[in-house]
Design a protein around this motif. Structure first.
Motif, PDB file in Angstrom:
ATOM      1  N   ILE A 651       0.815  -1.207   0.010  1.00  0.00           N
ATOM      2  CA  ILE A 651       0.034   0.000   0.104  1.00  0.00           C
ATOM      3  C   ILE A 651       0.810   1.263   0.033  1.00  0.00           C
ATOM      4  N   ARG A 652       2.110   1.178   0.798  1.00  0.00           N
ATOM      5  CA  ARG A 652       3.164   2.354   0.761  1.00  0.00           C
ATOM      6  C   ARG A 652       3.384   2.783  -0.595  1.00  0.00           C
ATOM      7  N   SER A 653       3.645   1.501  -1.453  1.00  0.00           N
ATOM      8  CA  SER A 653       4.378   1.742  -2.851  1.00  0.00           C
ATOM      9  C   SER A 653       3.288   2.341  -3.713  1.00  0.00           C
ATOM     10  N   ALA A 693      -8.363  -4.056   3.357  1.00  0.00           N
ATOM     11  CA  ALA A 693      -8.687  -3.376   4.492  1.00  0.00           C
ATOM     12  C   ALA A 693      -7.711  -1.819   4.601  1.00  0.00           C
ATOM     13  N   LEU A 694      -6.637  -2.227   4.599  1.00  0.00           N
ATOM     14  CA  LEU A 694      -5.628  -1.155   4.859  1.00  0.00           C
ATOM     15  C   LEU A 694      -6.054   0.083   3.594  1.00  0.00           C
ATOM     16  N   ALA A 695      -6.166  -0.246   2.441  1.00  0.00           N
ATOM     17  CA  ALA A 695      -6.319   0.734   1.232  1.00  0.00           C
ATOM     18  C   ALA A 695      -7.560   1.525   1.660  1.00  0.00           C
ATOM     19  N   SER A 696      -8.572   0.616   2.284  1.00  0.00           N
ATOM     20  CA  SER A 696     -10.128   1.100   2.268  1.00  0.00           C
ATOM     21  C   SER A 696      -9.956   2.344   3.589  1.00  0.00           C
ATOM     22  N   ALA A 697      -9.005   1.728   4.625  1.00  0.00           N
ATOM     23  CA  ALA A 697      -9.131   2.746   5.799  1.00  0.00           C
ATOM     24  C   ALA A 697      -8.281   4.061   5.340  1.00  0.00           C
TER      25      ALA A 697
END
Length: 782
Positions: A651-653, A693-697
């Motif tokens: 997600i960071r990338s 879930a990380l991308a959504s948050a």
């Protein structure tokens, strides 16, 4: 004895002292221990008289505690009480001296003691002659030889005989010390003629001397065959020598002859026959009672009891075999197909090496019972060996024959028990073996389960080759990860997945209900279950891939119905609906995962596999101002934590594609949580769920409630294949999920799934995480 004692005594009454296991002769001084009240009373009465006389006679049955007139020998000895001593325990020690023979004329019972009227018996007058002198000398000489062999009579007795010139006294003295039966002594006492008495004694002495000589020869022969320290061995040999002296048949030689005959008749291997004959020759040179002979005998019996050439003929009727497999098990098409293929090849080739099938699946799916069905379809005998907890190599290869109690391994024992060389041999729980200082049983199985080697399997106990190539080995395991790689390489793995709810319903209808109705004494048409009731039990009272718990819960319902049948009438009919299940089984024990009711931010639905089947796995992510820390909770294993780290790095990338600010993630703390924190969770297949879930948050975009996903993620966003696909799709359908996202590498596995399952849910295959986000994330609001 004084002249007063030797006088002729007229007929009169005397106190009676019955004797056990002893005959008192005239001129004999005997110590007696008296404990019976009547006997003590008779002694006290005799002591009070001036002459202290008492009549001594032997009772016919020593077990009789209160003998009357007919229980006593009529001829006895009139004796004198020389000394009487009362002991602290209430018994009396008395010393009596025999005086003269007497015969009971009448018996007078009394309260304190019995009295008898006795007629004195006079000795027949014997004329001293040369013949009488010869008999007397022969008796003394024979008694001397008897004392020498017996070693139970002191030598002083023989010295005392030299000074006796009276034939009657000589006969009574010898008879008193002779070790013969009470009946024989009584016979001597009743002989009134001294000459005849001496002749009778001479015969008895000759007989007893001959018996003692035989005993001496037996003892000498046995002593020469044994070591001094082996007392038990000596006693057994003595018994054998006695039997030989009596002319009885030698059972040991007969046993050896039977062994030799069985070796000739048995169709053993050449090596086994040579070994058996060598052991028989060794046994011939041993004593049959020795410990080593026992070990050799057990070894020979084991060799002879094995099925070297005896087998059963396989059933080559494929239609019948398929019918049997279908009757016993629902589904399991792969296993049934493999068994039918084996039968077809064997019917064409006649002889093939037995395959090593390994049925892998969760508990309760019917792995063990499937082995029994395979044996039934093949018309072979079935033998089962449980390997759960086995950690001793000797359980497989046997113990070496170095001690008493050594035994062959369970493989050879199983073949001996079943009696044929080609059974279906089930190795149950092969993944539950362990290893310690006693050896590695999994390595010992390598030879057993290798078709190229097991035609010459060597058990440590047998120490000869045994052919296992005709055995059809079927192993079972719950998982493969604990099976060593070399052993795994020898197994033909057939996976048995968990049953779907529909399959469990069919199994309950076809097998479980019939079995439990009959087991609880009810009739087949007396109980009816609705589909809703069975689904309720499957969903809320069991959590398993198999049907073992389902069987137990149905049995619990049947117990309630059996009780009602007795109370309300045995012919009453019952219909079980879903509304009655709570009444019968109590509150629901389990709940299964359901999809979310709304689309939410930072919440994604994943699919997980457990030993009890598939489950929906909810991943929650929240962010708050911080320093870029990642917090992971929910009792996650190391692999799952690493998946979370990999998902965050991906997600960071991709911050630009997701519309995030450049340093946004560094200024936030991120908390990833998986509910049901008390349940351990691990595995890589939650990677794409965590990333979603990380991308959504972070982006604020909602995740659609209609989608569940499974797949492993890499740092570059690739989606890798996972396992347990069938169970995961079953869990998704049960939870109301409309669309499932799976890795593209798993597309090939869809063909193996039931078509009704695949058609009941939309399956999307993806290769990259960008595809997952496109399918799972909804467009931004506004």
């Amino acid at each position: 004895m004084s002249d007063d004692d030797a006088r002729v005594i007229d007929q009169r009454q005397y106190p009676l002292l019955p004797l056990r296991d002893i005959v008192v002769f005239p001129y004999m001084v005997a110590p007696l221990f008296v404990g019976r009240p009547l006997s003590i009373g008779a002694l006290e009465s005799a002591v009070q008289d001036a002459d202290k006389l008492i009549f001594l006679t032997t009772q016919k049955d020593p077990r009789n505690d209160d003998p009357a007139g007919d229980d006593l020998y009529s001829v006895g000895t009139l004796g004198k009480v020389v000394q009487l001593l009362k002991l602290p325990d209430g018994t009396v020690k008395v010393l009596v001296e025999g005086i003269q023979r007497g015969e009971i004329q009448s018996f007078a019972p009394g309260k304190d003691y019995h009295r008898v009227v006795v007629t004195p018996l006079q000795e027949d007058a014997s004329t001293r002659s040369t013949e009488l002198e010869a008999v007397m000398r022969a008796v003394v000489s024979a008694f001397d030889a008897y004392i020498t062999l017996s070693k139970k009579i002191p030598p002083e007795v023989n010295a005392a005989l030299v000074g006796i010139d009276d034939p009657a006294r000589l006969a009574d003295t010898v008879a008193g010390h002779l070790q013969v039966t009470i009946a024989e002594k009584q016979e001597v006492l009743e002989l009134l003629n001294p000459a005849r008495r001496l002749e009778h004694l001479l015969v008895l002495l000759e007989q007893e001397t001959e018996i003692l000589q035989i005993e001496g020869r037996v003892r000498s022969r046995v002593k020469s065959q044994m070591e001094r320290s082996q007392k038990e061995y000596y006693l057994n040999e003595q018994m054998r020598a006695i039997q030989k002296e009596l002319g009885q048949q030698d059972d040991f030689k007969q046993e050896l002859l039977q062994f030799e005959q069985q070796v000739d008749d048995k169709k053993m291997s050449t090596e086994a026959q040579v070994k058996a004959r060598a052991e028989i020759r060794k046994l011939k040179m041993m004593s049959p009672m020795s410990a080593e002979a026992t070990v050799v005998r057990n070894y020979i019996e084991m060799l002879l009891s094995l099925p070297w050439d005896k087998g059963t003929r396989d059933r080559h009727d494929l239609v019948k075999a398929e019918q049997i497999l279908d009757e016993d098990h629902y589904g399991l098409f792969k296993v049934k197909e493999r068994v039918l293929e084996y039968l077809a090849v064997q019917a064409l080739v006649k002889k093939i090496k037995g395959p090593i099938l390994c049925l892998v699946g969760p508990p309760g799916v019917g792995k063990t019972s499937l082995g029994q069905s395979i044996a039934k379809a093949l018309q072979r005998k079935f033998v089962r060996m449980s390997l759960g907890g086995v950690r001793d190599e000797a359980e497989i290869r046997g113990h070496r024959r170095t001690y008493i109690g050594a035994m062959p391994g369970k493989i050879i024992q199983g073949l001996r028990k079943v009696g044929v060389k080609n059974p279906v041999f089930m190795l149950d729980e092969i993944d539950k073996m362990s290893t310690d200082f006693r050896g590695d049983p999994s390595s010992a199985l390598l030879e057993v389960l290798d078709p190229e080697q097991n035609n010459s399997f060597v058990d440590h106990f047998l120490d000869v080759d045994y052919d296992l190539s005709s055995v059809l080995f079927v192993a079972t395991a719950n998982s493969l990860h604990s099976i060593p790689r070399p052993l795994h390489d020898r197994l033909e793995v057939i996976r048995i997945e968990g049953y779907s709810e529909e399959e469990k319903l069919h199994i309950a209808r076809r097998y479980l209900l019939k079995k439990q109705i009959a087991a609880h004494g009810l009739k087949a048409d007396q109980v009816q279950f609705s589909d809703a009731a069975l689904y309720d039990i499957i969903r809320h009272y069991t959590r398993e891939s198999g049907v073992r718990s389902l069987d137990r819960q149905i049995a619990a319902v049947m117990r309630k119905l059996a009780k009602r049948a007795l109370l309300e009438g045995k012919k009453k009919h019952f219909r079980v609906t879903d509304k009655q299940i709570t009444k019968f089984l109590g509150v629901a024990q389990f709940t299964y995962g359901l999809r979310e009711k709304e689309d939410q931010v930072g919440l994604a639905t994943g699919l997980a596999w457990t030993e009890t089947g598939g489950e929906l796995l909810v991943i929650e992510v929240t962010t708050f101002p911080g320093q870029g820390k990642l917090i992971i909770t929910g009792q996650l294993g190391e692999v799952m934590q690493e998946s979370a780290q990999a998902a965050l790095s991906y997600i960071r990338s991709r911050w630009q594609e997701l519309g995030l600010e450049e340093n946004m993630i560094s200024s936030l703390d991120i908390h990833i949580h998986v509910p049901e924190g008390a349940v351990p969770k691990d595995g890589p297949s939650a990677g794409i769920t965590i990333a979603t879930a990380l991308a959504s948050a972070l982006s604020g975009r909602r995740v659609t409630k209609e989608v569940a996903m499974t797949g492993e993620i890499t740092l570059r966003g690739r989606v890798l294949a996972i396992g347990g696909l069938k169970d995961k799709i079953l869990a998704a359908r049960r939870g109301g999920i409309a669309r499932v996202i799976i890795p593209a590498d798993n597309r090939k596995h869809l063909v193996e799934l039931p078509q009704e399952l695949v058609k009941s849910i939309e399956v999307e295959t993806v290769e990259h995480m960008d595809q997952v986000l496109a399918l799972a994330l909804l467009p931004p609001l506004g």
